[in-house]
Design an enzyme around this catalytic site. Structure first.
Site, PDB file in Angstrom:
ATOM      1  N   GLY A  34      -4.235 -21.975   7.801  1.00 11.65           N
ATOM      2  CA  GLY A  34      -2.972 -21.391   7.380  1.00 11.65           C
ATOM      3  C   GLY A  34      -2.998 -21.009   5.923  1.00 11.65           C
ATOM      4  N   PRO A  35      -2.024 -20.247   5.470  1.00  9.44           N
ATOM      5  CA  PRO A  35      -1.979 -19.807   4.072  1.00  9.44           C
ATOM      6  C   PRO A  35      -1.728 -20.976   3.126  1.00  9.44           C
ATOM      7  CG  PRO A  35       0.001 -19.139   5.252  1.00  9.44           C
ATOM      8  CD  PRO A  35      -0.925 -19.700   6.274  1.00  9.44           C
TER       9      PRO A  35
ATOM     10  N   GLY B 104       1.203 -26.996   3.557  1.00  9.86           N
ATOM     11  CA  GLY B 104       1.129 -28.449   3.710  1.00  9.86           C
ATOM     12  C   GLY B 104      -0.014 -28.943   4.561  1.00  9.86           C
ATOM     13  N   LYS B 105      -1.147 -28.233   4.551  1.00  8.63           N
ATOM     14  CA  LYS B 105      -2.295 -28.662   5.376  1.00  8.63           C
ATOM     15  C   LYS B 105      -2.863 -29.988   4.877  1.00  8.63           C
ATOM     16  CE  LYS B 105      -4.626 -24.900   4.562  1.00  8.63           C
ATOM     17  NZ  LYS B 105      -3.659 -24.227   3.694  1.00  8.63           N
TER      18      LYS B 105
ATOM     19  N   SER C 187      -3.908  -2.153  12.658  1.00  6.15           N
ATOM     20  CA  SER C 187      -2.586  -2.423  13.218  1.00  6.15           C
ATOM     21  C   SER C 187      -1.492  -1.514  12.672  1.00  6.15           C
ATOM     22  CB  SER C 187      -2.199  -3.893  12.981  1.00  6.15           C
ATOM     23  OG  SER C 187      -2.096  -4.150  11.598  1.00  6.15           O
TER      24      SER C 187
ATOM     25  N   LYS D 130       3.266 -12.001  11.286  1.00  5.58           N
ATOM     26  CA  LYS D 130       3.983 -10.734  11.081  1.00  5.58           C
ATOM     27  C   LYS D 130       5.467 -10.874  11.403  1.00  5.58           C
ATOM     28  CE  LYS D 130      -0.115  -7.878  11.879  1.00  5.58           C
ATOM     29  NZ  LYS D 130      -0.804  -6.948  12.789  1.00  5.58           N
TER      30      LYS D 130
END
Length: 812
Positions: A358-359, A363-364, A681, A724
């Site tokens: 994840g970005p 909270g990883k 896309s 998105k």
């Protein structure tokens, strides 16, 4: 070279080639001669006047030298004695008489024969020569003192020589010089130059001998120190042994042997440790090898071979801990509870390794700490950002100076248990260079079928990592395929607005109040203020910037409290934010603008989450040229070409003049030109912008879209739908168009997001135009066309009716 006019010629003198010795005048030298031609030359000389020319070979290895292999300047010598030995060799004693030059070699096959010229030396008595002689004697005296190879008796005889020529030749004979250097001295006829040359050589030799003497002294002192320390150590050991016998004081090596027995290590490890311990007993404690063996044994006994943490077995307690420490992240929490449930049933679980992708700021890493708390394991974190050396994972071999185990073994050794929670942070930031590929080294660590026998280069024995719970984190999926295959990917796309507000109220505000030394009675931030900060001061997938803004507010509040003695509780209202955080940075409701011609909102995926992408198109009189700007990548440029082809193929259906493309230029621009953009896309967004600007039809500002387009106008699936849709939600978009094939991805979208967004699924570009364009007249033309496929016509017809009723479209 200078010679006098009174040179004397000697005809037919035998020549004796010497291998590795130079004979100077006044020297008496014993020689052993074995070559037949040389023996014959000596016999001829003895039979005549006992005179022979001794000249040195240029190469000592040449056993059959030719005339050109012999130096032409040598020494005329007298044979004093000749003795034949039983083995056929001849021992001869010769005395050098005078320097001589070979004028020419005579033709003789039995031995070397030559006409010889005696060379008169240039020897003028002068003050300079006297000084050189005195200097040379002084240096030779110093040289003899430093060089133990020359007997001291020779020094007295050399110092008694007054003749400069004889002195120089005698000293040159006793110096340890190369053969070429000695030959050069022999060839110098000018006495002053010869003395000067010898003075220079003597200075150099004395310098070398002084350095050698210093080194010998230093080595001797070091050896004496080592021997002294060894002797004292042995004494100390003897004393300790006596004390041990009398007062039960344990011996160090015995204590180490007991630790090896109690460590609980594998049979292989115990055998290796006992071998090293036996080696250590035979070594001097002060030796480098003893230090290496001792460090190895310390690492081995320090590893937790059998120590384990008591794991959390209550699923209810684990679920409670996860809910208290983290808001949202339902999928991750479910996966952790599944792991604990299976682990409760199965004693040893060989499950896949989790990888949280994840970005930044979602909270990883802190989620890893929460998982450790929920499972009851000790938490250990290893950051892999910038790791390039394979030895960081596998350790260094013990042959290297300063060798250590790899970080995996080091971290586990610190926790003192063999089943910790091990977080491999930033696994996508590893790199490789000449020192190896650390990602490949991790393959064994993260494979449940292999990590029960992980082999660290330093330990050289297998260590069981199967009880360790490994979890990795990454910002992107830019991970080597072989490594990614060993992990279960769990995507954390980011937080919704409501989730961010809950996280701020539950976790960020209490944390920052404690960090900044504030109390609940001194400050409060209402929910509407947090919402305004999220909407107008941050635009991110995580909550890192939100936490920074809250911290900034609290710092200013602390300053106000300290400056004002009578301060009441400060409530941070929305109207106060400009004072604390400055002017707002973002417009929240970007979709509230009016409909624009040629302006479409696309949806893009980035490493830090989803983003809204503005796409603009204009037409102007020209010759059919297409221009695109905004630092677009190759794939996005191809999407523009494909979209243009789709528009041109549908020109009659859209009411576009067939000569339009020949008389007009088209310019497509994606703002924020400093940021590179790429990907397929944006295909339907580009096509919609082109149709809008060519037909002068406005695009609905409340719509955003994503999807790849084909030349036939079909809309293909794209990735990153979750990110998105979150970006569309953050930007205040109400309607989103996505490919029909991506409808299955909506199961992962939170219900509150799906509730706030009207999601339209499409299969053909005609449906996209029907939704996105404000003027329905073009859609009506499309619907009536006979060239469209039957399915497409039905979908578009239904789309128009539902659009009028404000309903959602479902594709078939």
């Amino acid at each position: 070279m200078t010679t006098s006019k009174n040179e004397k010629n000697l005809l037919g003198i035998p020549v004796l080639p010497l291998r590795d010795v130079i004979v100077y005048p006044y020297m008496v030298v014993p020689l052993f001669v074995g070559r037949e031609r040389s023996i014959k030359a000596l016999e001829v000389a003895m039979a005549a006047d006992k005179q022979i020319l001794v000249a040195t070979q240029k190469s000592a290895a040449n056993d059959q030298p030719a005339e050109e292999d012999i130096y032409h300047i040598g020494t005329l010598a007298t044979v004093l004695q000749l003795l034949k030995l039983p083995d056929g060799t001849v021992k001869v004693l010769i005395e050098g008489v005078k320097r001589a030059r070979v004028a020419r070699f005579l033709n003789n096959t039995d031995y070397f024969l030559a006409d010889v010229e005696l060379i008169e030396e240039v020897n003028f008595e002068s003050r300079e020569i006297e000084i050189l002689i005195r200097s040379l004697k002084s240096q030779f005296e110093q040289y003899v003192k430093l060089n133990r190879k020359i007997p001291t008796e020779i020094l007295a005889s050399v110092l008694a020589i007054e003749d400069g020529s004889r002195l120089s030749d005698t000293i040159a004979a006793h110096l340890s010089l190369k053969l070429e250097e000695k030959q050069k001295i022999l060839e110098i006829m000018d006495l002053a130059k010869r003395l000067e040359k010898l003075v220079g050589i003597m200075e150099s030799e004395i310098d070398l001998l002084q350095v050698e003497k210093k080194i010998r002294g230093r080595v001797k002192r070091q050896m004496e120190k080592t021997q002294r320390e060894y002797y004292l150590n042995e004494q100390m050991k003897a004393i300790q042994k006596e004390l041990g016998e009398l007062e039960d004081v344990p011996n160090e090596l015995e204590a180490l042997a007991k630790k090896i027995e109690k460590a609980g290590m594998s049979a292989e490890g115990k055998e290796k440790c006992n071998i090293e311990l036996n080696k250590l007993k035979m070594m001097s404690p002060m030796s480098a090898e003893a230090t290496v063996s001792r460090n190895y044994l310390d690492w081995m006994v320090g590893l937790p071979w059998k120590n384990k943490s008591k794991l959390q077995v209550s699923l209810a307690d684990a679920e409670k801990i996860l809910e208290e420490e983290h808001y949202g992240l339902r999928e991750v929490k479910e996966r952790i509870l599944e792991y604990l449930a299976v682990n409760k049933r199965v004693k040893k679980l060989k499950g896949p390794i989790l990888c949280l992708v994840g970005p930044p700021g979602v909270g990883k890493t802190s989620l890893g700490q929460s998982i450790a708390n929920a499972t009851g394991r000790k938490f250990v974190r290893m950051s892999l950002g910038g790791v390039r050396d394979e030895a960081e994972i596998r350790g260094h071999r013990r042959t290297y100076i300063g060798a250590m185990p790899g970080k995996i073994v080091q971290k586990i050794s610190k926790t003192d248990v063999n089943n910790p929670f091990f977080l491999l942070d930033e696994i996508d930031k590893m790199a490789m260079d000449f020192r190896g590929d650390p990602a490949s080294a991790l393959l064994e660590v993260l494979d449940p079928e292999q990590n029960h026998s992980f082999n660290d280069h330093y330990l050289e024995v297998d260590y069981d990592l199967s009880d360790v719970m490994f979890v990795a984190t990454a910002n992107t999926l830019d991970i080597p395929p072989a490594l990614r295959d060993r992990m279960e990917i769990i995507r954390i796309p980011g937080y919704t607005e409501s989730e961010k507000i809950n996280i701020a109220m539950r976790h960020l505000i209490p944390k920052q109040m404690e960090v900044n030394g504030l109390k609940k009675l001194e400050v409060a931030i209402p929910e509407q203020t947090i919402r305004y900060i999220v909407q107008h001061y941050t635009r991110e997938a995580g909550v890192r910037n939100l936490e920074r803004e809250i911290s900034k507010i609290f710092r200013k509040v602390v300053k106000e409290i300290l400056l004002k003695t009578k301060a009441k509780k400060k409530i941070i209202e929305v109207t106060d934010l400009e004072q604390y955080l400055g002017v707002r940075r973002y417009r929240y409701d970007v979709a509230a603008e009016k409909d624009q011609i040629g302006q479409v909102k696309g949806l893009a995926w980035t490493e830090v989450g989803g983003e809204l992408l503005e796409i603009e198109a204009v037409t102007l009189p020209g010759k059919g040229k297409t221009t695109y700007t905004g630092q677009l990548g190759g794939v996005m440029q191809e999407s523009i070409q494909a979209a243009l082809t789709v528009v041109r193929s549908r020109a009659p259906l859209l009411g576009i003049n067939k000569n339009f493309f020949d008389k007009h230029d088209i310019h497509i621009h994606v703002p924020e030109g400093a940021t590179p953009k790429d990907g397929p896309s944006a295909g339907i967004s580009m096509c919609t912008a082109l149709v809008s600007v060519i037909t002068q039809t406005p695009v609905r500002s409340t719509y955003a879209m994503t999807g790849e387009i084909t030349l036939r106008g079909e809309v293909l699936a794209v990735g990153g739908i979750k990110e998105k849709l979150l970006a569309a939600h953050r930007g205040g978009i109400k309607n989103v168009i996505i490919p029909a094939e991506n409808m299955k991805d909506l199961k992962e979208i939170p219900d509150n997001i799906k509730k706030d967004l009207d999601i339209k699924s499409v299969r053909w570009i005609d449906e996209v135009l029907a939704f996105a364009l404000n003027d329905n007249s073009h859609a009506m033309k499309i619907r009536k066309s006979k060239k469209l496929k039957t399915k497409s016509k039905g979908i578009i017809s239904g789309a128009q009716k539902k659009l009028r009723r404000g309903e959602r479209i479902r594709t078939h």
